[in-house]
Design an enzyme around this catalytic site. Structure first.
Site, PDB file in Angstrom:
ATOM      1  N   GLU A  82       0.818  -1.013   0.021  1.00  0.00           N
ATOM      2  CA  GLU A  82       0.078   0.001   0.111  1.00  0.00           C
ATOM      3  C   GLU A  82       0.937   1.179  -0.076  1.00  0.00           C
ATOM      4  O   GLU A  82       0.637   2.360  -0.550  1.00  0.00           O
ATOM      5  CB  GLU A  82      -0.913   0.016   1.230  1.00  0.00           C
ATOM      6  CG  GLU A  82      -2.113  -0.894   1.071  1.00  0.00           C
ATOM      7  CD  GLU A  82      -1.497  -2.508   1.357  1.00  0.00           C
ATOM      8  OE1 GLU A  82      -0.583  -2.717   1.902  1.00  0.00           O
ATOM      9  OE2 GLU A  82      -2.631  -3.351   1.046  1.00  0.00           O
ATOM     10  N   HIS A 149     -11.736  -4.470   8.438  1.00  0.00           N
ATOM     11  CA  HIS A 149     -12.586  -4.418   7.196  1.00  0.00           C
ATOM     12  C   HIS A 149     -13.622  -3.771   7.284  1.00  0.00           C
ATOM     13  O   HIS A 149     -14.592  -3.700   6.296  1.00  0.00           O
ATOM     14  CB  HIS A 149     -12.974  -5.809   6.574  1.00  0.00           C
ATOM     15  CG  HIS A 149     -11.573  -6.711   6.149  1.00  0.00           C
ATOM     16  ND1 HIS A 149     -10.701  -7.274   6.716  1.00  0.00           N
ATOM     17  CD2 HIS A 149     -11.357  -6.812   4.758  1.00  0.00           C
ATOM     18  CE1 HIS A 149      -9.958  -7.847   5.887  1.00  0.00           C
ATOM     19  NE2 HIS A 149     -10.036  -7.773   4.793  1.00  0.00           N
TER      20      HIS A 149
END
Lengths: 345, 356
Positions: A82, A149
């Protein structure tokens, strides 16, 4: 619709003269895809990068089929990195590209935080160098995603100067704000709530258009205003439907953009309604809603007929098991109760 | 993917001349190093006079790394420059007066007082300044190279970073990413033996250059105090990069001869280590080389010329205003996106290429 401006890409087509944009019904997710696809067609500098966005089409299928149209160079499957996604996007942007990064889940931006906050966000102030990147963050909870999440990390980036932060709630805004974000010369953090993806449908103009980074009134009212953004706009609308609150007239203000924050729209609604519930799905401390509450306390204190009420997720990680998750995320009943109490104040 | 080690200059010997440098080029390399040293010496004295806010960081003894590397980069190439690489800014054409104004936080400094000391890059010369989080710029340079490849352009990006940076994740992410996508990027590891006070023995168990092959790219260790060896290594890496051959890791072995910053007396560095490196000063080496040419370069005159430039630049910088406090909030957001511009590329090889 206010704040939506049609751009040349959909008007003035060869021989078309005053060809009118048509509208199609699509889901929030389809609208994001549509905006991305249209902007990639319109501007060859735009490309998509992220984990599994290519052949697989992205974890949520936002870029499904894109490889067939644009090829693997412009729909780039990246290594699982990322910081790398955001950092290389910055590099590509300063040499003339318009990268659109997908975080597989908003939560993973934690691993790209440094590149976004320290490199991208401060670049223009320090060196006068613009960083036109868009970072898409599939955010939010409500489906047992668990602690990694389900997060709503918008406040992390509101606190970092130099980043724009937007969170559309409707398909039309999702498309128009994504296009506006891609065209913006600054880093734009684009929050797309996962719970809206397939649940929310609406009419969306075809072609390309930009939706302003400003608030909109989702429903007019004058007894109380609920200020929300993203998925919570829908929660607010349901909780405050006239039949739900004994006919009370409740306004719902959809912020749409958190940076810039449409302060005048907030103050106007507060002045009109005099009672305000600030709703967000993020953890309560220093959340976007806290900033809104602070603004109202500073600049509209005399207009209030009751305390500023906040509804948000308590400061806990988002739990996995449904009864636990439902116990922390703001739901229709909690919002309804908060409104009822405030209306009676 | 074998790792090769280039022979280093003996303490009193001068290694062979690479064939790609003219006498004028070799003089330019010395000039860039002298500019860096004399600007930094002046900045240090301004710091001691209280005219440089914050602390002061220099690259004394490391001048050859940035001078040689930047000299091999074309005008349309892009660079991410670190804090001990002032000569790269000089090579790309940043005026000494703007650099000194930068140190003093003046309105005419490269960042107009927005950022301090060596945290700057001149966007109009194809350079991006560093951030303090090292080595973040490895990824930015990788992204520049990614754009060049996407557009099919024969250009390269270069980034500097230090031995301490090899411990952080962005080092791994950048090397891996660049190798996977075979990008035209040159990674210059400036191994100056210390990350602040931490010696390399506490930084890594495997020499970083040995990892190049593991990532899938060539790696080469260069005498970082030999400006012509640095030039040659980067020239070769760039040639490979723009031809589609992918990234290169170059390790420049050098020594940080001053403390991490002006406040650091570096008592943690053994005296004999410093003494050994002092014998191999990069500017001395290049001066000896140029004096030994068939047509010797007048090194003393060059030095005087650069000193006069720095003196004049100091006057200009000292006369420049401080930024207006009313502008402190300006420029957080951009109104338009203008990509980086081209820099100066003084190497004669580029002119020869253009003439062809």
């Amino acid at each position: 619709m206010s704040g939506t401006t049609q751009t040349p890409a959909t008007t003035g087509r060869a021989g078309g003269g005053a060809e009118r944009a048509t509208r199609r019904t699509m889901t929030y997710l389809q609208a994001i895809s549509d905006g991305l696809r249209e902007e990639m067609r319109a501007d060859e500098r735009v490309f998509v990068m992220g984990e599994d966005v290519g052949v697989f089409g992205g974890a949520f299928k936002v870029t499904d089929g894109f490889v067939d149209e644009f090829g693997t160079d412009r729909v780039m499957d990246t290594p699982l990195a990322e910081s790398g996604i955001v950092g290389t996007a910055v590099g590509a942007a300063v040499v003339g590209m318009r990268p659109v990064c997908e975080m597989q889940f908003a939560d993973f931006i934690a691993c790209g935080f440094d590149q976004l906050v320290n490199v991208a966000g401060k670049m223009h102030y320090r060196q006068g160098l613009a960083v036109p990147i868009t970072v898409r963050l599939p955010s939010g909870g409500g489906f047992s995603g668990g602690p990694f999440h389900s997060q709503n990390p918008e406040a992390w980036f509101m606190h970092a100067p130099g980043l724009k932060v937007v969170a559309p709630s409707t398909p039309e805004d999702a498309k128009g704000m994504l296009i506006k974000g891609i065209r913006d010369p600054n880093p734009v953090v684009y929050l797309e709530h996962k719970h809206l993806y397939r649940r929310v449908k609406g009419e969306v103009p075809t072609g390309t258009y930009e939706t302003d980074f400003s608030a909109r009134i989702a429903r007019e009212g004058d007894d109380l205003v609920v200020i929300a953004y993203g998925a919570m706009v829908h929660t607010a609308l349901e909780a405050t439907a006239p039949e739900a609150l004994d006919g009370a007239s409740v306004e719902v203000l959809d912020l749409r953009s958190l940076v810039p924050l449409d302060e005048e729209a907030i103050l106007a609604s507060v002045r009109k309604c005099s009672k305000v519930v600030v709703l967000d799905e993020a953890n309560a401390t220093c959340a976007a809603g806290a900033q809104v509450a602070s603004l109202i306390a500073e600049r509209a204190f005399e207009d209030l007929d009751g305390p500023i009420v906040r509804v948000a997720t308590p400061d806990v990680p988002i739990p996995f098991s449904p009864p636990l998750e439902q116990a922390v995320l703001p739901g229709v009943e909690r919002v309804k109760e908060a409104c009822r109490d405030l209306l009676a104040y | 993917m074998a790792t090769t080690v280039r022979p280093t200059a003996a303490a009193d010997g001068v290694p062979d001349v690479p064939g790609h440098l003219t006498r004028a080029d070799r003089t330019e390399l010395l000039r860039a190093m002298l500019s860096m040293r004399l600007i930094e010496e002046r900045a240090m004295s301004l710091y001691r006079q209280g005219r440089v806010p914050g602390s002061f960081y220099d690259g004394f003894g490391q001048e050859a790394v940035s001078a040689g590397a930047a000299f091999a980069m074309a005008a349309e190439d892009r660079l991410c420059i670190l804090h001990r690489d002032l000569a790269a800014h000089v090579v790309r054409g940043v005026e000494p007066a703007r650099i000194l104004a930068q140190y003093m936080g003046r309105a005419t400094g490269v960042t107009r007082g927005r950022d301090g000391n060596v945290h700057f890059g001149d966007k109009d010369r194809g350079c991006v300044g560093m951030v303090s989080m090292l080595p973040d710029m490895m990824l930015v340079a990788t992204g520049m190279a990614m754009a060049f490849k996407l557009r099919g352009e024969a250009r390269a990006a270069l980034t500097f970073f230090g031995d301490g940076s090899t411990s952080r994740g962005d080092f791994h992410e950048a090397l891996n990413w660049a190798a996977v996508q075979r990008l035209p990027v040159i990674f210059v590891l400036e191994n100056n033996q210390y990350a602040y006070s931490t010696p390399t023995a506490l930084q890594y168990a495997v020499p970083p250059i040995e990892r190049a092959g593991a990532y899938g790219m060539p790696g080469e260790t260069v005498d970082g105090n030999d400006v012509e060896a640095m030039f040659e290594a980067v020239r070769v890496a760039r040639e490979r990069a723009v031809a589609g051959g992918g990234p290169t890791l170059i390790e420049a072995q050098t020594m940080r001869m001053h403390g991490h910053a002006a406040h650091d007396d570096m008592r943690y560095v053994p005296a004999e280590q410093l003494a050994a490196w002092r014998e191999r000063d990069p500017i001395d080496l290049q001066e000896r080389r140029l004096k030994a040419l068939e047509e010797p370069v007048d090194v003393a005159a060059l030095r005087a010329e650069v000193q006069a430039e720095v003196d004049a630049a100091t006057e200009t910088a000292l006369a420049a205003p401080m930024p207006d406090p009313a502008t402190a909030r300006d420029g957080v957001f951009a109104e338009e996106a203008v990509p980086l511009g081209d820099g100066r590329a003084p190497w004669s090889g580029f002119a020869r290429e253009a003439a062809r």
